[in-house]
Design a protein around this motif. Structure first.
Motif, mmCIF file in Angstrom:
data_model
loop_
_atom_site.group_PDB
_atom_site.id
_atom_site.type_symbol
_atom_site.label_atom_id
_atom_site.label_comp_id
_atom_site.label_asym_id
_atom_site.label_seq_id
_atom_site.Cartn_x
_atom_site.Cartn_y
_atom_site.Cartn_z
ATOM 1 N N LYS A 50 0.854 -1.195 0.000
ATOM 2 C CA LYS A 50 0.000 0.000 0.000
ATOM 3 C C LYS A 50 0.888 1.241 0.000
ATOM 4 C CE LYS A 50 -3.804 -2.150 2.464
ATOM 5 N NZ LYS A 50 -5.181 -1.712 2.353
ATOM 6 N N ASN B 222 -0.443 -4.692 9.166
ATOM 7 C CA ASN B 222 0.700 -4.021 8.543
ATOM 8 C C ASN B 222 1.969 -4.756 8.986
ATOM 9 O OD1 ASN B 222 2.820 -2.355 7.858
ATOM 10 N ND2 ASN B 222 1.855 -0.468 8.572
ATOM 11 N N VAL C 168 1.287 8.724 -2.686
ATOM 12 C CA VAL C 168 2.256 9.559 -3.418
ATOM 13 C C VAL C 168 1.992 11.044 -3.148
ATOM 14 C CG1 VAL C 168 2.817 7.945 -5.270
ATOM 15 C CG2 VAL C 168 0.825 9.441 -5.513
ATOM 16 N N GLU C 169 3.047 11.813 -3.274
ATOM 17 C CA GLU C 169 2.954 13.275 -3.111
ATOM 18 C C GLU C 169 3.425 13.899 -4.419
ATOM 19 O OE1 GLU C 169 4.912 14.668 0.592
ATOM 20 O OE2 GLU C 169 5.466 12.589 0.823
ATOM 21 N N ARG D 234 5.923 2.287 8.209
ATOM 22 C CA ARG D 234 6.030 2.719 6.802
ATOM 23 C C ARG D 234 7.337 3.451 6.612
ATOM 24 N NH1 ARG D 234 3.464 8.700 6.256
ATOM 25 N NH2 ARG D 234 2.979 8.969 8.446
ATOM 26 N N HIS E 133 5.233 6.960 -0.060
ATOM 27 C CA HIS E 133 5.200 6.315 1.268
ATOM 28 C C HIS E 133 4.738 4.873 1.068
ATOM 29 C CE1 HIS E 133 5.524 9.991 3.906
ATOM 30 N NE2 HIS E 133 5.388 10.505 2.698
ATOM 31 N N ILE E 134 5.415 3.953 1.753
ATOM 32 C CA ILE E 134 5.205 2.535 1.465
ATOM 33 C C ILE E 134 4.982 1.747 2.756
ATOM 34 C CG2 ILE E 134 6.287 0.480 0.419
ATOM 35 C CD1 ILE E 134 8.289 2.762 -0.845
ATOM 36 N N TRP F 13 1.282 -5.077 3.797
ATOM 37 C CA TRP F 13 0.260 -5.680 4.651
ATOM 38 C C TRP F 13 0.096 -7.150 4.301
ATOM 39 C CZ3 TRP F 13 -2.929 -2.158 7.748
ATOM 40 C CH2 TRP F 13 -2.491 -0.827 7.665
ATOM 41 N N GLU G 36 9.301 6.404 3.677
ATOM 42 C CA GLU G 36 9.083 7.325 2.566
ATOM 43 C C GLU G 36 10.293 7.299 1.648
ATOM 44 O OE1 GLU G 36 9.526 11.515 3.529
ATOM 45 O OE2 GLU G 36 8.108 12.085 1.958
ATOM 46 N N ARG H 206 14.380 14.734 6.716
ATOM 47 C CA ARG H 206 14.084 14.830 5.285
ATOM 48 C C ARG H 206 15.297 15.063 4.395
ATOM 49 N NH1 ARG H 206 8.276 16.140 4.769
ATOM 50 N NH2 ARG H 206 7.464 16.298 6.876
ATOM 51 N N ASN I 88 -2.623 16.372 -0.933
ATOM 52 C CA ASN I 88 -2.466 14.999 -0.425
ATOM 53 C C ASN I 88 -3.791 14.296 -0.223
ATOM 54 O OD1 ASN I 88 -0.069 16.695 1.329
ATOM 55 N ND2 ASN I 88 0.532 14.991 0.024
HETATM 56 P P1 ADP Z 1 5.077 14.285 4.078
HETATM 57 O O1 ADP Z 1 4.948 15.585 3.353
HETATM 58 O O2 ADP Z 1 5.305 14.456 5.540
HETATM 59 O O3 ADP Z 1 6.055 13.361 3.472
HETATM 60 P P2 ADP Z 1 2.289 13.803 3.338
HETATM 61 O O4 ADP Z 1 1.249 13.949 4.389
HETATM 62 O O5 ADP Z 1 2.402 14.890 2.330
HETATM 63 O O6 ADP Z 1 3.678 13.521 4.050
HETATM 64 O O7 ADP Z 1 2.056 12.449 2.523
HETATM 65 C C1 ADP Z 1 2.025 11.241 3.192
HETATM 66 C C2 ADP Z 1 1.461 10.163 2.309
HETATM 67 O O8 ADP Z 1 1.750 8.913 2.938
HETATM 68 C C3 ADP Z 1 -0.050 10.220 2.157
HETATM 69 O O9 ADP Z 1 -0.448 9.825 0.864
HETATM 70 C C4 ADP Z 1 -0.507 9.213 3.206
HETATM 71 O O10 ADP Z 1 -1.795 8.671 2.984
HETATM 72 C C5 ADP Z 1 0.567 8.163 3.035
HETATM 73 N N1 ADP Z 1 0.648 7.185 4.124
HETATM 74 C C6 ADP Z 1 0.363 7.361 5.441
HETATM 75 N N2 ADP Z 1 0.487 6.212 6.097
HETATM 76 C C7 ADP Z 1 0.860 5.261 5.194
HETATM 77 C C8 ADP Z 1 1.124 3.873 5.238
HETATM 78 N N3 ADP Z 1 1.036 3.179 6.358
HETATM 79 N N4 ADP Z 1 1.466 3.254 4.101
HETATM 80 C C9 ADP Z 1 1.555 3.914 2.938
HETATM 81 N N5 ADP Z 1 1.322 5.223 2.830
HETATM 82 C C10 ADP Z 1 0.969 5.893 3.933
#
Ligand code: ADP
Ligand code: MG
Ligand code: MG
Length: 435
Positions: A119, A249, A122-123, A326, A238-239, A242, A328, A315, A189
């Motif tokens: 799961k 998870n 993306v940003e 998870r 973000h990855i 599950w 990133e 970051r 997001n």
């Molecule tokens: P950041 O800017 O801090 O990197 P964002 O809030 O912009 O974070 O984006 C985070 C992304 O990660 C969103 O799409 C969110 O749904 C996703 N995310 C959160 N938890 C998980 C998870 N357990 N597995 C995969 N993606 C996740």
């Protein structure tokens, strides 16, 4: 039960279906099919000349058929007469092995066979620019540190809120929007989902952002580094992984360091091991390497990595573990193909799980300031050619993502690199004319 698209059209008042597929260079290709003809197309697919798009085909190839995956259908919130539907490419009754959505579906199936469900979220950052593409559209957006600029985001409220409203209407779980770190740059997001669903949403998001920007007399670009000196367009992913039911998870372990389980570390190990080669996919254009290897931007930081390192909630590295369960990946950029992004993450991650790969030590330092202190941290490729060569040498990754795809991708991308190299630039005249 497969959704009947003809019945869906009747129910929703849809006049046209946009049967869409994404080629190897991320271009979305579509045919507009009247609802009267959709029943046949749902069976047979819409016909295309594959050579006319980036799929590594010749003019002599038989017809390519884009067969709609009805489960992906979306009625365009801004043009209710039309529905977009992602399609799978077929030729003579067989799936086209190198077509990006097919590549991803195969990897999702492989993961499922190993009891895993990936799961992702993306940003997909973008700039709002003038229609001719020459500059950012808001002439007052000039702050040195424009991130989260309240006034500037409100000057684009009509565009941003319209897109966000649509995501809410579609049930994507949109939860925040901001002005990003470059002048003219934004991020929106929505909630993470299964890798294939995220890829379809990511594709649709790009189409939607471009369409709504155009509607407002602007242009949106996801180009990795559209303006020298300004932070580029990343597409962090973000990855988490599950179990097949999507209930547990397997990356989460509250007792483990950063809350990342042993399986999470192995998956991450696969990403770290293949990072320099998978960059050929996550950073697929000539321009991509002007983002990841950039000098400091006017805002103070590029926010993109240049070495293969990981850490906790910090970051400045290629991989950040922002919280338990998870991680990133901060490497991908706005040019990434939404399907290949997910595919290469699953391919590298599964390889890491199978081989119990070790991600190596984490470095909890400011990589921008203290990166020189980390010995042996591999540098990311300096340009597209380096990345393509690294990919070509990475037999494990090529095997994991699929040889048919890898061959086609490398061939077309080398052609692109050669086209770039044969292009004469002002820079070489300026630096060589008087030699
Ligand atoms: P950041 O800017 O801090 O990197 P964002 O809030 O912009 O974070 O984006 C985070 C992304 O990660 C969103 O799409 C969110 O749904 C996703 N995310 C959160 N938890 C998980 C998870 N357990 N597995 C995969 N993606 C996740
Ligand atoms: Mg973000
Ligand atoms: Mg991020």
């Amino acid at each position: 039960m497969t959704l009947d698209l003809a019945a869906f059209a009747k129910d929703k008042g849809i006049k046209y279906f946009m049967i869409s597929y994404t080629d190897l260079f991320s271009a979305q290709r579509a045919k507009l099919v009247p609802a009267q003809a959709i029943a046949g197309m749902q069976e047979e697919g819409a016909g295309f000349a594959g050579f006319a798009t980036w799929l590594d085909m010749t003019p002599a190839h038989p017809d390519l058929f884009a067969v709609p995956d009805a489960s992906s259908v979306i009625q365009l919130p801004w043009k209710k007469d039309v529905a977009w539907v992602a399609a799978d490419c077929m030729m003579e009754g067989e799936l086209v092995g190198q077509a990006p959505r097919n590549v991803l579906k195969k990897l999702v199936r492989q993961a499922a066979a190993e009891g895993k469900r990936v799961k992702t979220g993306v940003e997909a950052e973008f700039f709002l620019i003038t229609p001719d593409g020459s500059k950012i559209s808001d002439e007052y957006d000039t702050a040195e540190k424009p991130c989260y600029d309240q006034q500037a985001v409100m000057r684009r409220y009509d565009v941003i809120s319209e897109i966000c409203d649509y995501m809410l209407e579609l049930g994507w779980g949109a939860y925040q929007n901001d002005h990003e770190d470059a002048n003219g740059q934004f991020e929106m997001n929505w909630e993470f989902d299964d890798a294939l669903k995220t890829a379809d949403k990511h594709s649709f998001f790009k189409f939607m952002v471009k369409s709504i920007a155009e509607k407002h007399g602007l242009r949106a670009t996801f180009m990795p580094k559209p303006f020298k000196g300004l932070t580029g367009n990343g597409c962090h992913c973000h990855i988490s992984v599950w179990d097949n039911d999507g209930r547990i998870n397997v990356f989460a372990d509250r007792e483990a360091e950063f809350g990342l389980s042993a399986q999470g570390k192995h998956f991450l190990g696969g990403i770290m091991k293949h990072a320099s080669s998978l960059a050929a996919i996550t950073n697929p254009t000539v321009n991509s390497y002007k983002r990841i290897n950039a000098p400091r931007t006017t805002s103070g930081a590029t926010w993109s990595p240049n070495t293969v390192t990981w850490t906790g909630n910090n970051r400045t590295h290629m991989v950040r573990v922002p919280g338990p369960g998870r991680f990133e990946l901060r490497l991908p950029d706005g040019a990434v193909n939404p399907y290949l992004l997910q595919a290469v993450i699953i391919a590298a991650g599964l390889d890491g799980l199978r081989s119990r790969a070790d991600p190596g030590p984490h470095h909890d330092i400011d990589m921008y300031a203290e990166g020189h202190l980390v010995k042996n941290a591999p540098r990311l490729p300096l340009n597209l050619l380096d990345a393509l060569r690294a990919y070509d040498e990475d037999e494990g990754l090529k095997q994991a993502i699929g040889l048919e795809f890898s061959e086609a991708y490398l061939k077309l991308k080398h052609q692109e690199w050669n086209a770039y190299c044969s292009h004469f630039t002002q820079w070489e005249r300026d630096s060589t004319l008087d030699i």
